[in-house]
Write an enzyme that holds these catalytic residues in place. Structure first.
Site, PDB file in Angstrom:
ATOM      1  N   ARG A 109     -10.538   1.058  15.108  1.00  0.00           N
ATOM      2  CA  ARG A 109     -10.474   1.803  13.854  1.00  0.00           C
ATOM      3  C   ARG A 109     -11.503   1.243  12.886  1.00  0.00           C
ATOM      4  NH1 ARG A 109      -4.662   2.170  10.922  1.00  0.00           N
ATOM      5  NH2 ARG A 109      -5.128  -0.054  10.597  1.00  0.00           N
ATOM      6  N   LYS A 168       0.844  -1.197   0.000  1.00  0.00           N
ATOM      7  CA  LYS A 168       0.000   0.000   0.000  1.00  0.00           C
ATOM      8  C   LYS A 168       0.881   1.249   0.000  1.00  0.00           C
ATOM      9  CE  LYS A 168      -0.413   0.169   5.054  1.00  0.00           C
ATOM     10  NZ  LYS A 168      -1.335   0.274   6.198  1.00  0.00           N
ATOM     11  N   TYR A 214      14.053  31.717   2.757  1.00  0.00           N
ATOM     12  CA  TYR A 214      12.881  32.451   3.232  1.00  0.00           C
ATOM     13  C   TYR A 214      12.966  32.735   4.725  1.00  0.00           C
ATOM     14  CZ  TYR A 214      10.637  31.102  -1.180  1.00  0.00           C
ATOM     15  OH  TYR A 214      10.330  30.928  -2.500  1.00  0.00           O
ATOM     16  N   HIS A 223      -5.734  -6.390  13.587  1.00  0.00           N
ATOM     17  CA  HIS A 223      -4.575  -5.488  13.496  1.00  0.00           C
ATOM     18  C   HIS A 223      -4.212  -5.040  14.906  1.00  0.00           C
ATOM     19  CE1 HIS A 223      -2.118  -2.710  10.966  1.00  0.00           C
ATOM     20  NE2 HIS A 223      -2.057  -2.043  12.108  1.00  0.00           N
ATOM     21  N   ARG A 275       1.742 -10.301   7.774  1.00  0.00           N
ATOM     22  CA  ARG A 275       1.724  -9.168   6.850  1.00  0.00           C
ATOM     23  C   ARG A 275       3.012  -8.356   7.037  1.00  0.00           C
ATOM     24  NH1 ARG A 275      -3.184  -8.972   9.632  1.00  0.00           N
ATOM     25  NH2 ARG A 275      -2.497  -7.059  10.694  1.00  0.00           N
ATOM     26  N   CYS A 333      13.112  24.939   0.985  1.00  0.00           N
ATOM     27  CA  CYS A 333      12.146  25.481   0.037  1.00  0.00           C
ATOM     28  C   CYS A 333      11.396  24.335  -0.653  1.00  0.00           C
ATOM     29  CB  CYS A 333      12.869  26.332  -1.006  1.00  0.00           C
ATOM     30  SG  CYS A 333      13.979  27.581  -0.306  1.00  0.00           S
ATOM     31  N   MET A 334      10.461  24.690  -1.511  1.00  0.00           N
ATOM     32  CA  MET A 334       9.686  23.657  -2.194  1.00  0.00           C
ATOM     33  C   MET A 334      10.566  22.766  -3.056  1.00  0.00           C
ATOM     34  SD  MET A 334       6.438  24.030  -4.801  1.00  0.00           S
ATOM     35  CE  MET A 334       5.321  24.677  -3.553  1.00  0.00           C
ATOM     36  N   ASP A 335      11.522  23.371  -3.737  1.00  0.00           N
ATOM     37  CA  ASP A 335      12.318  22.622  -4.712  1.00  0.00           C
ATOM     38  C   ASP A 335      13.801  22.565  -4.372  1.00  0.00           C
ATOM     39  OD1 ASP A 335       9.955  22.528  -6.481  1.00  0.00           O
ATOM     40  OD2 ASP A 335      10.360  24.676  -6.684  1.00  0.00           O
TER      41      ASP A 335
END
Length: 335
Positions: free
Chosen positions: A118, A23, A229, A147, A199, A276-278
């Site tokens: 859950r 998953k 920033y 679980h 699992r 930063c983002m990149d």
């Protein structure tokens, strides 16, 4: 990964099947490539969390059984049948819809909630639920599972309750094929509770990943100059700063700003300023040049940065670190 799989096999009975949990794109590693590799190692059942994940694996050519680990909205019952997945079931309304959608039959695993609170069926309702399923001749109850929320005493309490569930279930379905309760961390803690299947997810994937980038630019800044920033890092002397092509959009948490480190030329260098983002930045020395390989997770020259180290710095778990590596980061698979 093959070594991790072999280490788990050494702990398991020869009759215990392994369900490879792929998953979340195999925890960020790439579900199809991981499933193929695990298949080569003898894993022949896989678990996913969403129908979209089933679809991607089927489109990629994976024909092995796929257990959808949670129960989707009943409107998607027909899609589960179409994709040839094994369904998790714990509600009567969903069982009814699934039966209508599968005239040719479908395998199901019944989920029991023994303490996670859950999803799943309350243990006290299990026997009645299984008897209610008997009217659906096209639903084959292949498995029963739970679980664990914890290890230790709390885990043992859940397992004791689950053992009662297994006894009750086998009075109704004597030929129940797969009973499973243990995930990666629980295998070593509760070896007596292997049942027919375990699992395995994170335990297969630890230590197999390296996250790397390159130096984009190196420059010298003067005392009093800031980087990135918010000007959260200010030089107190002349400093060499490397700009690295990796940011939070790639999975490098902003919480590592001014805290984390990278490896360059086998040496460790501190990140500086806000990630930063990149891009991110590090204080380096004269040995660092544009184009140098940067290790964000992994080993280089005798040094290592683990996903767990990043998790500790950001107050999370290593699962989240590797799952957070974004799709735009290319994956390369090495033997």
């Amino acid at each position: 990964m093959a070594a991790n799989l072999a280490a788990y096999r050494a702990q398991l009975s020869g009759q215990t099947a392994i369900l490879g949990v792929v998953k979340a794109d195999a925890y960020g590693l790439g579900a199809l490539a991981v499933a193929r590799k695990l298949s080569q190692g003898g894993v022949n059942y896989f678990g996913v969390a969403a129908l979209r994940e089933v679809e991607e694996l089927r489109q990629g050519g994976l024909t092995a059984p796929l257990l959808l680990l949670s129960q989707p909205d009943p409107q998607y019952a027909a899609k589960i049948v179409e994709l040839g997945a094994t369904a998790t079931v714990y509600e009567s309304a969903f069982a009814e819809q699934l039966s209508r959608a599968a005239p040719g039959g479908i395998k199901i695993h019944v989920k029991v909630d023994t303490g996670m609170n859950r999803i799943g069926l309350p243990p006290g309702e299990l026997a009645g639920f299984l008897r209610g399923l008997e009217k659906y001749k096209n639903l084959e109850v292949e498995g029963l599972f739970t679980h664990l929320a914890c290890l230790g005493a709390a885990g043992r309490k859940q397992l004791a309750e689950f053992a009662d569930c297994v006894s009750a279930a086998k009075k109704i379905i004597p030929n129940l094929k797969y009973v499973h309760a243990l995930s990666s961390l629980a295998v070593g803690e509760f070896p007596e509770a292997q049942y027919d299947m375990v699992r395995l997810g994170i335990g297969l994937y630890r230590g197999v990943l390296a996250l790397k980038s390159r130096v984009m630019l190196v420059k010298t800044i003067q005392p009093g100059e800031a980087v990135s920033y918010g000007a959260t890092f200010v030089a107190d002397k002349p400093l060499r700063i490397a700009t690295i092509s990796a940011g939070y959009a790639d999975g490098l948490s902003r919480l590592l700003s001014n805290r984390g480190r990278v490896l360059l030329n086998g040496r460790s260098y501190k990140l500086c300023g806000q990630i930063c983002m990149d891009m991110c930045l590090a204080v380096v020395d004269d040995t660092v040049a544009v184009g140098n390989e940067v290790v964000l997770i992994g080993a280089q020259g005798g040094q290592e940065i683990t996903a767990q180290e990043l998790a500790d710095l950001t107050d999370t778990i290593d699962y989240e670190i590797i799952c957070g590596i974004s799709k735009r980061v290319p994956r390369f698979y090495l033997e």
